[in-house]
Write a protein that holds these residues in place. Sequence first.
Motif, mmCIF file in Angstrom:
data_model
loop_
_atom_site.group_PDB
_atom_site.id
_atom_site.type_symbol
_atom_site.label_atom_id
_atom_site.label_comp_id
_atom_site.label_asym_id
_atom_site.label_seq_id
_atom_site.Cartn_x
_atom_site.Cartn_y
_atom_site.Cartn_z
ATOM 1 N N GLY A 160 14.025 -3.166 17.761
ATOM 2 C CA GLY A 160 13.806 -3.466 16.361
ATOM 3 C C GLY A 160 12.956 -2.416 15.655
ATOM 4 N N ALA A 161 12.876 -2.559 14.344
ATOM 5 C CA ALA A 161 12.072 -1.635 13.543
ATOM 6 C C ALA A 161 10.596 -1.730 13.904
ATOM 7 C CB ALA A 161 12.282 -1.922 12.056
ATOM 8 N N LEU A 162 10.111 -2.963 14.144
ATOM 9 C CA LEU A 162 8.719 -3.171 14.556
ATOM 10 C C LEU A 162 8.738 -4.007 15.821
ATOM 11 C CD1 LEU A 162 5.739 -4.005 12.193
ATOM 12 C CD2 LEU A 162 5.813 -4.727 14.572
ATOM 13 N N TYR A 192 19.338 -2.177 13.267
ATOM 14 C CA TYR A 192 19.441 -3.376 14.090
ATOM 15 C C TYR A 192 18.495 -4.441 13.532
ATOM 16 C CZ TYR A 192 22.203 -0.262 16.905
ATOM 17 O OH TYR A 192 23.184 0.604 17.318
ATOM 18 N N SER A 193 17.476 -4.844 14.267
ATOM 19 C CA SER A 193 16.638 -5.949 13.806
ATOM 20 C C SER A 193 15.372 -5.440 13.118
ATOM 21 C CB SER A 193 16.255 -6.835 14.995
ATOM 22 O OG SER A 193 15.441 -6.122 15.900
ATOM 23 N N ALA A 194 14.685 -6.369 12.455
ATOM 24 C CA ALA A 194 13.435 -6.021 11.779
ATOM 25 C C ALA A 194 12.244 -6.173 12.729
ATOM 26 C CB ALA A 194 13.257 -6.892 10.541
ATOM 27 N N PHE A 195 11.995 -7.397 13.219
ATOM 28 C CA PHE A 195 10.863 -7.666 14.117
ATOM 29 C C PHE A 195 11.409 -8.034 15.502
ATOM 30 C CE2 PHE A 195 9.417 -8.838 9.835
ATOM 31 C CZ PHE A 195 8.276 -8.048 9.730
ATOM 32 N N GLU A 196 10.893 -7.366 16.518
ATOM 33 C CA GLU A 196 11.324 -7.666 17.878
ATOM 34 C C GLU A 196 10.114 -8.045 18.729
ATOM 35 O OE1 GLU A 196 13.787 -5.688 21.632
ATOM 36 O OE2 GLU A 196 12.897 -4.397 20.103
ATOM 37 N N PHE A 197 10.249 -9.135 19.469
ATOM 38 C CA PHE A 197 9.243 -9.572 20.426
ATOM 39 C C PHE A 197 9.922 -9.573 21.795
ATOM 40 C CE2 PHE A 197 8.659 -11.948 16.384
ATOM 41 C CZ PHE A 197 7.566 -11.233 15.927
ATOM 42 N N VAL A 198 9.424 -8.719 22.707
ATOM 43 C CA VAL A 198 10.189 -8.447 23.915
ATOM 44 C C VAL A 198 9.248 -8.161 25.083
ATOM 45 C CG1 VAL A 198 10.350 -5.972 23.417
ATOM 46 C CG2 VAL A 198 12.120 -7.047 24.817
ATOM 47 N N SER A 199 9.720 -8.454 26.276
ATOM 48 C CA SER A 199 9.048 -8.004 27.500
ATOM 49 C C SER A 199 9.911 -6.898 28.079
ATOM 50 C CB SER A 199 8.875 -9.159 28.484
ATOM 51 O OG SER A 199 8.143 -8.755 29.616
ATOM 52 N N GLY A 200 9.715 -5.686 27.568
ATOM 53 C CA GLY A 200 10.657 -4.596 27.808
ATOM 54 C C GLY A 200 10.779 -4.144 29.238
ATOM 55 N N GLY A 201 9.768 -4.423 30.077
ATOM 56 C CA GLY A 201 9.872 -4.040 31.472
ATOM 57 C C GLY A 201 10.734 -4.971 32.293
ATOM 58 N N GLY A 202 11.219 -6.051 31.688
ATOM 59 C CA GLY A 202 12.075 -6.992 32.400
ATOM 60 C C GLY A 202 11.331 -7.964 33.282
ATOM 61 N N GLY A 232 20.559 -4.568 10.016
ATOM 62 C CA GLY A 232 21.913 -4.583 10.558
ATOM 63 C C GLY A 232 22.273 -5.830 11.329
ATOM 64 N N THR A 233 21.296 -6.440 12.044
ATOM 65 C CA THR A 233 21.630 -7.613 12.854
ATOM 66 C C THR A 233 20.742 -8.800 12.486
ATOM 67 O OG1 THR A 233 20.173 -6.786 14.625
ATOM 68 C CG2 THR A 233 22.521 -6.269 14.789
ATOM 69 N N PHE A 234 19.461 -8.796 12.888
ATOM 70 C CA PHE A 234 18.601 -9.970 12.754
ATOM 71 C C PHE A 234 17.282 -9.623 12.059
ATOM 72 C CE2 PHE A 234 20.799 -10.196 16.926
ATOM 73 C CZ PHE A 234 21.716 -11.186 16.603
ATOM 74 N N ASN A 293 6.061 -16.213 4.511
ATOM 75 C CA ASN A 293 6.335 -15.354 3.362
ATOM 76 C C ASN A 293 7.119 -14.102 3.766
ATOM 77 O OD1 ASN A 293 5.001 -16.968 1.343
ATOM 78 N ND2 ASN A 293 3.062 -16.293 2.260
ATOM 79 N N VAL A 294 8.123 -14.309 4.615
ATOM 80 C CA VAL A 294 9.030 -13.239 5.016
ATOM 81 C C VAL A 294 10.328 -13.439 4.250
ATOM 82 C CG1 VAL A 294 10.308 -12.179 6.905
ATOM 83 C CG2 VAL A 294 7.973 -13.021 7.283
ATOM 84 N N ALA A 295 10.642 -12.525 3.347
ATOM 85 C CA ALA A 295 11.837 -12.633 2.501
ATOM 86 C C ALA A 295 12.851 -11.586 2.942
ATOM 87 C CB ALA A 295 11.471 -12.427 1.043
ATOM 88 N N ALA A 296 14.080 -12.028 3.193
ATOM 89 C CA ALA A 296 15.117 -11.130 3.684
ATOM 90 C C ALA A 296 16.356 -11.198 2.803
ATOM 91 C CB ALA A 296 15.482 -11.481 5.122
ATOM 92 N N THR A 297 16.975 -10.049 2.606
ATOM 93 C CA THR A 297 18.269 -9.958 1.925
ATOM 94 C C THR A 297 19.155 -8.988 2.709
ATOM 95 O OG1 THR A 297 17.438 -8.202 0.469
ATOM 96 C CG2 THR A 297 17.357 -10.461 -0.370
ATOM 97 N N GLY A 298 20.456 -9.215 2.655
ATOM 98 C CA GLY A 298 21.394 -8.340 3.349
ATOM 99 C C GLY A 298 21.250 -8.382 4.854
ATOM 100 N N VAL A 299 21.132 -9.593 5.412
ATOM 101 C CA VAL A 299 20.999 -9.734 6.869
ATOM 102 C C VAL A 299 22.377 -9.596 7.509
ATOM 103 C CG1 VAL A 299 20.298 -11.262 8.733
ATOM 104 C CG2 VAL A 299 18.975 -11.184 6.607
ATOM 105 N N GLY A 300 22.493 -8.738 8.502
ATOM 106 C CA GLY A 300 23.806 -8.398 9.044
ATOM 107 C C GLY A 300 24.476 -9.481 9.851
ATOM 108 N N ALA A 301 23.735 -10.198 10.722
ATOM 109 C CA ALA A 301 24.383 -11.162 11.616
ATOM 110 C C ALA A 301 23.799 -12.557 11.481
ATOM 111 C CB ALA A 301 24.261 -10.681 13.065
ATOM 112 N N ALA A 302 22.505 -12.712 11.681
ATOM 113 C CA ALA A 302 21.844 -14.021 11.577
ATOM 114 C C ALA A 302 20.348 -13.772 11.409
ATOM 115 C CB ALA A 302 22.119 -14.873 12.810
ATOM 116 N N GLY A 303 19.645 -14.809 11.024
ATOM 117 C CA GLY A 303 18.213 -14.661 10.836
ATOM 118 C C GLY A 303 17.465 -14.439 12.128
ATOM 119 N N VAL A 304 17.863 -15.188 13.184
ATOM 120 C CA VAL A 304 17.088 -15.198 14.426
ATOM 121 C C VAL A 304 18.004 -15.014 15.633
ATOM 122 C CG1 VAL A 304 15.569 -16.563 15.915
ATOM 123 C CG2 VAL A 304 15.332 -16.695 13.418
#
Length: 726
Positions: free
Chosen positions: A457-459, A484-494, A513-515, A529-540
């Motif tokens: 994601g972007a952040l 792709y996405s705006a905010f990503e919360f991930v455990s990138g090491g798996g 582009g996606t979420f 207070n998160v406002a989104a427009t032009g969401v590509g696939a779904a919010g979450v």
Amino acid sequence: MRSNTFGSVRRMPAIGATVALAAGMLLVLPPTAAHAASGAALPFTSVEAESATTTGTKIGPDYTQGTLASEASGRQAVRLASGQRVEFTAPRAANAVNVAYSVPDGQSGTLNVYVNGTKLAKTLTVTSKYSYVDTGWIAGAKTHHFYDNARLLPGQNVQAGDKIAFEAGNVQATVDVVDFEQAAPAATQPAGSVSVTSKGADPTGQGDSTQAFRDAIASAQGGVVWIPPGDYKLTSSLSGVQNVTLQGAGHWYSAVHTSRFIDQSSSSGNVHIKDFAVIGEVTERVDSNPDNFVNGSLGPNSSVSGMWLQHLKVGLWLMGNNDNLVVEHNRILDTTADGLNLNGTAKGVRVRDNFLRNQGDDALAMWSLYAPDTDSSFENNTISQPNLANGIAIYGGTNIAVKNNLISDTNALGSGIAISNQKFLDPFHPLSGTITVDGNTLVRTGAMNPNWNHPMGALRVDSYDSAINATVNITNTTITDSPYSAFEFVSGGGHGYAVKNVNVTGATVKNTGTFVVQAEAQGAAKLGNVAATGVGAAGVYNCPYPAGSGSFELTDGGGNSGWSSTWSDCSSWPQPGQGNPDPDPARNLLKGRPATATGSQDVYTPGKAVDGDANTYWESTNNAFPQSWTVDLGSRQAVRRVVLKLPPSSAWEARTQTLSVLGSADGSSYSTVVGAQGYRFDPARGNAVTLNLPQNTDLRYLRLHVTANTGWSAAQFSEVEAYLTS
């Protein structure tokens, strides 16, 4: 230098950004009531080549790793053959220009410069010497770092509205962006300072000035070392630098040529470096070499300002005691690795109002190795085009702030901002205290991770090697055109570590582009207070990795809008939707998509035509024309080209199939896109046929209706491909 080495296929890379663009211009956004303007207060104005007039060819937009367009500012540029030009309208009065460009690997040449139609005597030298970097030890890396920067004082002033053209002379060149600047006159020598020329330095750049610089520093303790206008060559690094100011006449006039300027593990501090250029000769990345402007420590209460740093491995690789260091108003360009890295122990460091372009790793990073970075900040920086990593990365540390930065065009392995517990080495100090991420603007940031064919994601907030227990407050964020996405919360090491204590408050998300939220870890976040427009696939997208590692709880903080839907299928990842240009406009839209047919013969099923293997094929029921084959693209696409293939083996004799192309938006009502006609498949020409579709074609379902085949009594295709480009 850390070694960016990654293990399993799904490990998240830790390495990559640019500037907000409007009407072809790089703009610093105006202040709002919510927060100060994002980005640095820059002394120049940048204009994108794609917004200029040209006799060349515009390339892009493209988000595919390893292409010229994807590494360009704005994901677009202009390619010039010899004799072709791109002409800019000067946005301001200027007497200095800097051109971001690329030339083919192994080539060098010149760009001719014209002002209002008159060719100047001066030309701009362009080269691939510092480009096309390979880092085979970094998983997922390809050849990258295609662009370079070349600057010129043309010897005359131009006014706003004047026409400035760059013409490819004896080499093909791709022009990306041009910076227009009114450079101040060269400064004069401060009273009482010690000039390096008085100690024997050669301003022509022919002789070795290393000892002269050392002697001047020794003589000026507590005072100023003056670097007059000129070019100075150093053949080895400086050390023992403390309690002194190194000052030039301005980075357009005073230049030091060395790949290793200061290399010292400690200093008593009070070192101030300002107003000159340090230009290196680093052409590849060797992590064991200290090929940096500063390697180690300047000591407490030091500063670096008004510098031009270029063609180095890292601008500043800071270890040891650098407490209360201020790094401001610098330009860091074309480094093969980080722009700046606070490599543990930093306290009270302020990195602000800097411009960074074309980094080969994180543009700005804090890495809490050996001891935590504490109470330090990256503020009001403008970052463009990190081509293998994040714009800003925080790896561990205590009470860190990332505020009011403007980041764009991350590529391959990077987010705009990464808040991470990826440790690389031990002893590492994970995130703790409060991490403040406020007022940042991210444009076209985030990228496809090539290691596991899944995007970042972007952040990104990433519990890579350990759970995140710090409080992470993300406020007043603007995210625009994320592929792709705006905010990503991930455990990138798996490992499935938790991401906790995250608060997102006040965000504007446009054309993602996606979420809006890509949750791939256990843990929790509160968003308000998160406002989104032009969401590509779904919010979450809420699908923890690994599967079964725990759930991620999203708490509605109120005031959210435009992203209430949830992606329902964790087994699939959507193609980017209507909110953003496709990250890879050259990709085959049909590969792996669900396909059906009116009939098939034995094992020659409809899916064989979209499996990516030209040796397998679909064959319809024999002796039963007409037959139809249909594929679902997943969303409406502006298809411009369809490629039909039969197996390439010469055993497949030439044949003609008569068919028409139909399209549908809903899978029930079809209309004819291309009328019925015969198409010749000939193994001597690759057994492939290309159909260009009308410009107004917009479809989700593509159908091939076959009525005859001169080579067999059935419809046959080994691959059917569709593309957005004609």
